[in-house]
Design a protein around this motif. Structure first.
Motif, PDB file in Angstrom:
ATOM      1  N   ASP A  94       0.836  -1.195   0.000  1.00 21.33           N
ATOM      2  CA  ASP A  94       0.000   0.000   0.000  1.00 21.33           C
ATOM      3  C   ASP A  94       0.869   1.242   0.000  1.00 21.33           C
ATOM      4  OD1 ASP A  94      -1.811   2.039   0.471  1.00 21.33           O
ATOM      5  OD2 ASP A  94      -2.381   1.366   2.466  1.00 21.33           O
ATOM      6  N   GLY A  95       0.796   2.030  -1.069  1.00 24.01           N
ATOM      7  CA  GLY A  95       1.610   3.243  -1.181  1.00 24.01           C
ATOM      8  C   GLY A  95       3.017   2.967  -1.646  1.00 24.01           C
ATOM      9  N   ASN A  96       3.695   2.056  -0.966  1.00 20.60           N
ATOM     10  CA  ASN A  96       5.084   1.760  -1.292  1.00 20.60           C
ATOM     11  C   ASN A  96       5.252   1.331  -2.750  1.00 20.60           C
ATOM     12  OD1 ASN A  96       6.246   1.831   1.600  1.00 20.60           O
ATOM     13  ND2 ASN A  96       4.509   0.443   1.780  1.00 20.60           N
ATOM     14  N   TYR A  97       4.297   0.544  -3.241  1.00 27.16           N
ATOM     15  CA  TYR A  97       4.365   0.077  -4.624  1.00 27.16           C
ATOM     16  C   TYR A  97       4.389   1.253  -5.597  1.00 27.16           C
ATOM     17  CZ  TYR A  97       2.635  -1.793  -9.076  1.00 27.16           C
ATOM     18  OH  TYR A  97       2.459  -2.099 -10.412  1.00 27.16           O
ATOM     19  N   GLY A  98       3.540   2.252  -5.376  1.00 29.00           N
ATOM     20  CA  GLY A  98       3.482   3.380  -6.288  1.00 29.00           C
ATOM     21  C   GLY A  98       4.775   4.160  -6.353  1.00 29.00           C
ATOM     22  N   VAL A  99       5.442   4.303  -5.207  1.00 30.46           N
ATOM     23  CA  VAL A  99       6.713   5.032  -5.173  1.00 30.46           C
ATOM     24  C   VAL A  99       7.818   4.225  -5.865  1.00 30.46           C
ATOM     25  CG1 VAL A  99       8.470   6.048  -3.677  1.00 30.46           C
ATOM     26  CG2 VAL A  99       6.047   6.234  -3.069  1.00 30.46           C
ATOM     27  N   LEU A 100       7.915   2.954  -5.521  1.00 30.92           N
ATOM     28  CA  LEU A 100       9.012   2.153  -6.061  1.00 30.92           C
ATOM     29  C   LEU A 100       8.762   1.746  -7.505  1.00 30.92           C
ATOM     30  CD1 LEU A 100      10.042   0.048  -2.959  1.00 30.92           C
ATOM     31  CD2 LEU A 100      10.814   2.294  -3.727  1.00 30.92           C
ATOM     32  N   ALA A 101       7.506   1.689  -7.947  1.00 27.91           N
ATOM     33  CA  ALA A 101       7.231   1.507  -9.370  1.00 27.91           C
ATOM     34  C   ALA A 101       7.749   2.705 -10.157  1.00 27.91           C
ATOM     35  CB  ALA A 101       5.728   1.321  -9.600  1.00 27.91           C
ATOM     36  N   GLY A 102       7.556   3.906  -9.618  1.00 31.35           N
ATOM     37  CA  GLY A 102       8.101   5.093 -10.270  1.00 31.35           C
ATOM     38  C   GLY A 102       9.611   5.051 -10.346  1.00 31.35           C
ATOM     39  N   LEU A 103      10.245   4.608  -9.261  1.00 31.16           N
ATOM     40  CA  LEU A 103      11.702   4.496  -9.259  1.00 31.16           C
ATOM     41  C   LEU A 103      12.166   3.467 -10.286  1.00 31.16           C
ATOM     42  CD1 LEU A 103      14.361   5.388  -7.927  1.00 31.16           C
ATOM     43  CD2 LEU A 103      14.020   3.561  -6.251  1.00 31.16           C
ATOM     44  N   GLU A 104      11.424   2.381 -10.428  1.00 29.44           N
ATOM     45  CA  GLU A 104      11.786   1.366 -11.415  1.00 29.44           C
ATOM     46  C   GLU A 104      11.644   1.899 -12.841  1.00 29.44           C
ATOM     47  OE1 GLU A 104      13.028  -1.871 -13.459  1.00 29.44           O
ATOM     48  OE2 GLU A 104      13.357  -1.391 -11.338  1.00 29.44           O
ATOM     49  N   VAL A 105      10.641   2.745 -13.079  1.00 24.35           N
ATOM     50  CA  VAL A 105      10.519   3.395 -14.388  1.00 24.35           C
ATOM     51  C   VAL A 105      11.781   4.186 -14.703  1.00 24.35           C
ATOM     52  CG1 VAL A 105       9.324   5.257 -15.629  1.00 24.35           C
ATOM     53  CG2 VAL A 105       7.995   3.490 -14.459  1.00 24.35           C
ATOM     54  N   VAL A 106      12.262   4.946 -13.744  1.00 26.00           N
ATOM     55  CA  VAL A 106      13.485   5.733 -13.938  1.00 26.00           C
ATOM     56  C   VAL A 106      14.677   4.820 -14.184  1.00 26.00           C
ATOM     57  CG1 VAL A 106      15.147   7.218 -12.765  1.00 26.00           C
ATOM     58  CG2 VAL A 106      12.702   7.735 -12.654  1.00 26.00           C
ATOM     59  N   ARG A 107      14.793   3.762 -13.409  1.00 25.69           N
ATOM     60  CA  ARG A 107      15.930   2.859 -13.561  1.00 25.69           C
ATOM     61  C   ARG A 107      15.967   2.236 -14.950  1.00 25.69           C
ATOM     62  NH1 ARG A 107      15.227  -0.099  -7.617  1.00 25.69           N
ATOM     63  NH2 ARG A 107      16.776   1.152  -6.477  1.00 25.69           N
ATOM     64  N   ILE A 108      14.821   1.857 -15.480  1.00 25.26           N
ATOM     65  CA  ILE A 108      14.820   1.218 -16.795  1.00 25.26           C
ATOM     66  C   ILE A 108      15.117   2.239 -17.888  1.00 25.26           C
ATOM     67  CG2 ILE A 108      12.431   1.345 -17.644  1.00 25.26           C
ATOM     68  CD1 ILE A 108      14.522  -1.865 -17.342  1.00 25.26           C
ATOM     69  N   LEU A 109      14.642   3.472 -17.725  1.00 27.31           N
ATOM     70  CA  LEU A 109      14.977   4.512 -18.696  1.00 27.31           C
ATOM     71  C   LEU A 109      16.475   4.792 -18.686  1.00 27.31           C
ATOM     72  CD1 LEU A 109      12.041   7.065 -18.188  1.00 27.31           C
ATOM     73  CD2 LEU A 109      12.274   5.289 -19.940  1.00 27.31           C
ATOM     74  N   ASN A 110      17.066   4.770 -17.496  1.00 27.48           N
ATOM     75  CA  ASN A 110      18.516   4.959 -17.408  1.00 27.48           C
ATOM     76  C   ASN A 110      19.261   3.817 -18.088  1.00 27.48           C
ATOM     77  OD1 ASN A 110      18.110   7.292 -15.939  1.00 27.48           O
ATOM     78  ND2 ASN A 110      18.639   6.390 -13.962  1.00 27.48           N
ATOM     79  N   GLU A 111      18.831   2.595 -17.859  1.00 26.82           N
ATOM     80  CA  GLU A 111      19.529   1.432 -18.421  1.00 26.82           C
ATOM     81  C   GLU A 111      19.533   1.464 -19.940  1.00 26.82           C
ATOM     82  OE1 GLU A 111      18.125  -2.298 -16.979  1.00 26.82           O
ATOM     83  OE2 GLU A 111      18.783  -1.926 -14.922  1.00 26.82           O
ATOM     84  N   TYR A 112      18.435   1.900 -20.522  1.00 24.60           N
ATOM     85  CA  TYR A 112      18.322   1.921 -21.986  1.00 24.60           C
ATOM     86  C   TYR A 112      18.651   3.296 -22.565  1.00 24.60           C
ATOM     87  CZ  TYR A 112      16.371  -2.763 -21.980  1.00 24.60           C
ATOM     88  OH  TYR A 112      16.204  -4.125 -21.836  1.00 24.60           O
ATOM     89  N   ASN A 113      19.106   4.203 -21.702  1.00 31.93           N
ATOM     90  CA  ASN A 113      19.541   5.521 -22.148  1.00 31.93           C
ATOM     91  C   ASN A 113      18.447   6.234 -22.946  1.00 31.93           C
ATOM     92  OD1 ASN A 113      21.434   7.614 -22.207  1.00 31.93           O
ATOM     93  ND2 ASN A 113      22.239   6.973 -24.196  1.00 31.93           N
ATOM     94  N   ILE A 114      17.227   6.177 -22.431  1.00 32.93           N
ATOM     95  CA  ILE A 114      16.074   6.775 -23.096  1.00 32.93           C
ATOM     96  C   ILE A 114      15.850   8.175 -22.542  1.00 32.93           C
ATOM     97  CG2 ILE A 114      13.572   6.622 -23.423  1.00 32.93           C
ATOM     98  CD1 ILE A 114      13.946   3.552 -23.254  1.00 32.93           C
TER      99      ILE A 114
END
Length: 413
Positions: A94-114
């Motif tokens: 509850d709540g934590n998922y929304g924050v860490l899902a956002g962080l995972e979005v950033v991490r994947i964009l960084n990995e693929y240099n998007i």
């Protein structure tokens, strides 16, 4: 871009790492707002944000914004987030998922240099749960101007500690004025906290709106008397009259499906003795629906029934509305972005109107907003046994990724 997916295992690992802070013996989390445990959770998430190259901004009510720059600095950021404070017997998601899902979005964009045209931000809001300090959704409420920062600062817990003092104590009393942080659009991923998706065997809930709610305090006043000598026809039994009203609350909700809700969750009986006819009953009423018109109709029908009951019973009945949150329809473009991402990714889905409050309600007052739901086991939340499946959390985060990219615009090349 159509094949871009997040790393579900990494998202899960982050959730489990954060869940260690305030972990309970039953497998849940107790991390109340502005406690030392909340500070540890904030520090962990902010540290992950810095490791991902994000710039950190903290406002005066302790809301945290973690920014990934876009190619056009003039554009307002596309923001996602939720909260990391929990209920006293809360869960890992509850709540934590929304924050860490956002962080995972950033991490994947960084990995693929998007690169994106608009900046992307991950936010977490202060005291969403309202477990330690009232009101609920405090940080986002102050941010959108629903109530003043002075009133939020003055709120105290049961030990008399104030929000302002506790923000300063844990090091999250920021400088930015709440509401001066621009938002171009806001998305929030969340477990459903109900059983609808699981019951329908759907992976994604597209959330077009959040129900409005009316809360009432009702008091029925009769007369205490001995349970033996007093004939039934001569009683002034406050509990029997109160139960008639309670049953009508349920009937009203059932008259306005599929989103009508009617709940009596708190009852106090005086004198609460086995052989005394109750002289006074105090109870709560909670009415919910998806539109102002329906909610107002339910409100009027309840008042009319109470007036009839007062006349027919001869007992005193007082009713007071103590809270009102209007229904919140989300922006069609954000809802469409979630739906389009879900269809593109091939996930099963359905519309789910939220019956619970979320920070997205207040964000929607300032910018286009939308929400993404994923199932939780047995629909259980605000409970230490709250649970969700990795593949569902991964799917919701993938939808979040593509919905945000649709709004932020990928820079070619």
């Amino acid at each position: 871009m159509n094949v871009l997916r997040i790393n579900g295992e990494r998202l899960w690992a982050s959730l489990m790492e954060l869940a260690k802070i305030g972990a309970t013996l039953k497998g849940g989390v107790k991390r109340l707002a502005l406690t030392d445990l909340d500070r540890q959770g904030r520090d962990l998430v902010v540290g992950w944000g810095r490791a991902a190259g994000l710039a950190i901004t903290i406002d005066q009510i302790g809301n945290v914004f973690m920014r990934r720059e876009g190619s056009n600095a003039a554009l307002a950021p596309i923001v996602t987030g939720s909260h990391i404070d929990t209920q006293p017997t809360g869960g890992k998601f509850d709540g934590n998922y929304g924050v860490l899902a956002g962080l995972e979005v950033v991490r994947i964009l960084n990995e693929y240099n998007i690169s994106t045209e608009a900046p992307i931000e991950v936010a977490f809001w202060t005291n969403e749960e309202g477990s330690r300090f009232v009101p609920v959704m405090m940080g986002s409420g102050v941010f959108c101007g629903a109530f003043s920062i002075e009133s939020a600062y003055a709120a105290k817990d049961i030990e008399g500690k104030s929000v302002r003092d506790e923000l300063a104590r844990i090091g999250y009393l920021g400088e930015q004025v709440p509401g001066q942080h621009p938002i171009g659009a806001y998305f929030e991923a969340h477990i459903e906290q109900g059983p609808v998706l699981e019951d329908a065997d759907k992976v994604i809930g597209v959330v077009p709106a959040v129900m409005g709610l009316s809360w009432y305090d009702c008091v029925v006043s009769g007369m205490e008397a001995h349970a033996g000598p007093t004939p039934m026809a001569l009683r002034k039994d406050a509990l029997q009259v109160a139960t008639c009203i309670m049953q009508e609350v349920v009937r009203i909700a059932n008259r306005y499906p599929p989103y009508g809700r009617g709940t009596v969750g708190m009852v106090q009986v005086f004198p609460n003795s086995r052989n005394v006819i109750p002289g006074e009953v105090s109870f709560s009423i909670d009415l919910r629906n998806v539109s102002d018109a329906l909610l107002n109709t339910m409100h009027e029908e309840m008042l009319a029934f109470i007036e009839q009951t007062r006349a027919s019973s001869g007992l005193g009945i007082r009713i007071e509305r103590v809270s009102y949150y209007p229904p919140c329809p989300f922006h069609p473009e954000c809802v469409d972005a979630v739906r389009a991402a879900t269809e593109k990714l091939g996930y099963s889905s359905m519309n789910v109107v939220s019956g619970a409050g979320h920070d997205a309600i207040y964000a929607a007052r300032l910018a286009p907003a939308g929400m993404i739901f994923v199932p939780c086991k047995d629909g259980i939340s605000h409970n230490e046994i709250e649970d969700a499946r990795l593949e569902h959390l991964e799917a919701g985060c993938n939808v979040l990724l593509h919905a945000m990219l649709e709004r932020a615009k990928v820079v070619a090349g």
